[in-house]
Design an enzyme around this catalytic site. Structure first.
Site, PDB file in Angstrom:
ATOM      1  N   ASP A 174       0.816  -1.381   0.103  1.00 16.89           N
ATOM      2  CA  ASP A 174       0.266   0.074   0.143  1.00 16.89           C
ATOM      3  C   ASP A 174       0.884   1.170  -0.073  1.00 16.89           C
ATOM      4  OD1 ASP A 174      -3.116   0.401   1.646  1.00 16.89           O
ATOM      5  OD2 ASP A 174      -2.100   1.482   0.205  1.00 16.89           O
ATOM      6  N   GLU A 229     -10.994   6.682   3.863  1.00 14.76           N
ATOM      7  CA  GLU A 229      -9.960   5.965   4.652  1.00 14.76           C
ATOM      8  C   GLU A 229      -9.931   6.370   6.482  1.00 14.76           C
ATOM      9  OE1 GLU A 229      -6.642   5.906   1.181  1.00 14.76           O
ATOM     10  OE2 GLU A 229      -5.915   5.148   3.088  1.00 14.76           O
TER      11      GLU A 229
HETATM   12  C1  GLC Z   1      -4.526   3.961   0.030  1.00 19.68           C
HETATM   13  C2  GLC Z   1      -5.324   3.016   0.276  1.00 19.68           C
HETATM   14  C3  GLC Z   1      -5.441   1.816  -0.864  1.00 19.68           C
HETATM   15  C4  GLC Z   1      -5.204   2.568  -2.043  1.00 19.68           C
HETATM   16  C5  GLC Z   1      -3.570   3.225  -2.364  1.00 19.68           C
HETATM   17  C6  GLC Z   1      -3.404   3.755  -3.477  1.00 19.68           C
HETATM   18  O1  GLC Z   1      -3.768   4.636   0.981  1.00 19.68           O
HETATM   19  O2  GLC Z   1      -5.248   2.538   1.367  1.00 19.68           O
HETATM   20  O3  GLC Z   1      -6.692   1.345  -0.946  1.00 19.68           O
HETATM   21  O4  GLC Z   1      -5.183   1.607  -3.261  1.00 19.68           O
HETATM   22  O5  GLC Z   1      -3.585   3.985  -0.995  1.00 19.68           O
HETATM   23  O6  GLC Z   1      -4.263   5.031  -3.586  1.00 19.68           O
END
Ligand code: GLC
Length: 604
Positions: A300, A499
């Site tokens: 991530d 988030e």
């Molecule tokens: C974010 C998320 C993830 C996402 C990634 C790219 O923090 O946790 O779900 O795909 O970063 O944006």
């Protein structure tokens, strides 16, 4: 290997040699191509392939060429300066040409969070978030939605969506609850497979595949309250035995793997106190070896940075645990620092070359299978797919199917073609009535979404006005305190969030919303309350005063789907995919429910 339709302007000699080698051997297998490339790659080029950067944080576009960068992404809200369709194709092609100009000309793979449509792109169709799709319980509509999304993503050249999220949210105080289809692992499995199949269905016209990403591996929706960011939920600790993991959360991932998902994203959370990003037991022993996952694992966003220890030890721990590509992003630690430290770790044999070669081979395999070596560039030919009438119809159908009517004191449907007009004057109120941004929620154009006219679509109010049956007058009175009608339809709910910005310790309705409902009641109107939210909220103390109530979740741009249900043109089939506690903060652990999983009313 077919002749590349789009020869990049500049092509390196070695690319020509590889191209010549592979083209002259028509039955060159992907394995042979991978072997050939690996045998030529320097450590620096292998490190480059493992590195993923958000395009906004590139120091210089030539870095893509010079470092043989394997992947770029657009994180939430990351778009071209001008958010136009052509600008997206130009952005993608511009970066891809830089990759093709590298010594070995390995194409880059571009990822984006197309989690409810191609949602960074202005004008794209925005579908209901997963919590709404979960309420449909319908794998067919999920497959159609994902296929339409994939078609819009492919039209911009982009090859990879970081979706579906196959979390099974248990604590609704988690800001990412709406990214889950359901708290029920079986429903998540069913809809997760449909999503993977839809996303990875070759784009019919240009046969350009988009690859999916099952996320976040594993236990993102099961963390203990208080162990997350700001002592809340997101990125906290999931406490679960390996047996329980295998019984509850692994099956949806196994089904996604068996459905051919090409990537899996590691989760920020910890499992029994160990960060998933650094867990060899999870990433290698379970996901790759026991479950047979042959694609590649992506971290991530700066996810490895959260592993205890300094950055170099983070890198060593994560890559040795089985991480194949690192979403360095470039927003935190500079990507050149990442590449330098990874190179150092390889040279110091802290990471065996066999692990690096395995990671790069997995990445190359996916790039070959998605067709990137054949058709690395895109043209403007498919841009009409984006926000097309056909896709908006699919979205409107998904909206209709996602509406869960939970109370109805003979108010709905507002009209019934077999009877005379029942309610001729309908007031529409509430902050969600005419607010496209609110009905789309997070992950829309900007990372955190936005309010009002953030993109093209139909608000709930517009849908009610445009589709009003003869004899029905719709009046917009935002606070329901100016006009008296027969019925007030009041759209309340949550402002957009994404988030951990959506983590809460309380799930009460806000006072402004409750006041609007009071205003309507004070005028003697019957009230139909529609809740636009990313999760069940505290309605138990209020619902007795409402004549009808429906959860509409985060429906996206096609708000007319709501009017189809309210006007009785679609008999509601939506059913709760999460139990609804009296005290919503208790989540699925609650023993006192106001509505159970699977509940929902139809009109007959
Ligand atoms: C974010 C998320 C993830 C996402 C990634 C790219 O923090 O946790 O779900 O795909 O970063 O944006």
């Amino acid at each position: 290997m077919t002749i590349t339709k789009y020869f990049p302007k500049k092509i390196s000699l070695s690319t020509l040699i590889i191209f010549a080698f592979t083209s002259c051997q028509p039955n060159t297998t992907n394995e042979q191509t991978i072997e050939s490339l690996l045998s030529q790659m320097t450590i620096a080029e292998k490190v480059g392939q493992i590195t993923q950067i958000d395009h906004r944080f590139l120091d210089d576009h030539s870095d893509i060429t010079d470092y043989s960068i394997g992947s770029l992404l657009s994180g939430g809200g990351s778009h071209p300066k001008e958010n136009t369709l052509k600008a997206w194709v130009d952005l993608y092609n511009g970066y891809q040409e830089k990759a093709l100009a590298s010594r070995l000309g390995i194409p880059l793979i571009y990822g984006i969070d197309a989690v409810h449509g191609h949602n960074n792109v202005k004008g794209a169709t925005i579908f209901p978030h997963n919590i709404g799709l979960g309420a449909t319980g319908n794998a067919d509509i999920v497959r159609l939605v994902s296929e339409a999304t994939s078609s819009e993503v492919a039209a911009t050249g982009i090859n990879w969506t970081f979706a579906p999220c196959i979390a099974t949210p248990q604590d609704y105080r988690w800001g990412r609850t709406y990214e889950g289809f359901s708290s029920d692992p079986n429903l998540v499995l069913k809809l997760g497979v449909a999503a993977v199949e839809g996303y990875q269905s070759a784009n019919k016209k240009n046969q350009r595949k988009v690859i999916a990403c099952a996320k976040h591996f594993i236990g993102d929706g099961n963390t203990v309250f208080g162990t997350g960011i700001k002592n809340l939920v997101d990125r906290g600790n999931t406490i679960m035995t390996r047996e329980t993991l295998k019984e509850t959360l692994i099956p949806a991932y196994q089904a996604a793997v068996d459905a051919g998902v090409q990537t899996v994203m590691a989760s920020y959370n910890s499992w029994n106190g160990v960060k998933c990003h650094g867990s060899k037991e999870l990433l290698t022993d379970i996901l790759k070896e026991e479950m047979g996952f042959e694609g590649f694992i992506i971290s991530d966003w700066q996810g490895i940075d959260e592993i205890p220890g300094d950055y170099k030890s983070d890198i060593v721990t994560s890559i040795n645990a089985g991480m194949d590509m690192v979403m360095v992003s470039g927003e935190g630690e500079p990507y050149k620092k990442f590449m330098a430290l990874l190179t150092e770790a390889i040279e110091e044999e802290l990471i065996p070359m066999s692990r690096i070669d395995d990671a790069v081979a997995r990445i190359l395999k996916v790039k070959l299978e998605v067709g990137l070596f054949d058709e690395p560039l895109m043209d403007y030919e498919y841009l009409s797919e984006i926000g097309s009438k056909k896709h908006r119809e699919i979205a409107r159908d998904a909206v209709r199917q996602s509406v869960v009517v939970l109370k109805n004191e003979s108010i709905l449907p507002l009209s019934d073609s077999t009877k005379e007009v029942r309610w001729s004057k309908i007031v529409v109120a509430g902050k969600g009535a005419d607010n496209l941004g609110m009905q789309c929620g997070g992950w829309t154009i900007e990372w955190q979404g936005g309010q009002g006219d953030i993109t093209e679509g139909t608000t709930i109010l517009e849908g009610l006005v445009e589709n009003a049956p003869p004899g029905i007058e719709i009046i917009h009175d935002p606070r329901a305190n100016k006009v008296k009608g027969d019925v007030a339809v009041i759209i309340i709910g949550e402002d957009p969030y994404t988030e951990f910005f959506g983590d809460r310790d309380s799930l009460n309705l806000n006072k402004e919303d409750l006041q609007v409902i009071e205003n309507a009641k004070a005028q003697g109107m019957k009230v139909v309350v529609l809740l636009t939210s990313g999760r069940p909220m505290n309605i138990a103390n209020h619902i007795d005063n409402w004549d009808a109530f429906a959860a509409i979740w985060l429906p996206g741009t096609e708000g007319a789907g709501i009017s189809d249900v309210l006007y009785g043109r679609y008999n509601p089939t939506g059913r709760l995919s999460f139990p609804w506690p009296v005290q919503a903060e208790e989540g699925t652990s609650s023993s006192s429910l106001i509505y159970d999983m699977g509940e929902g009313l139809s009109y007959e």
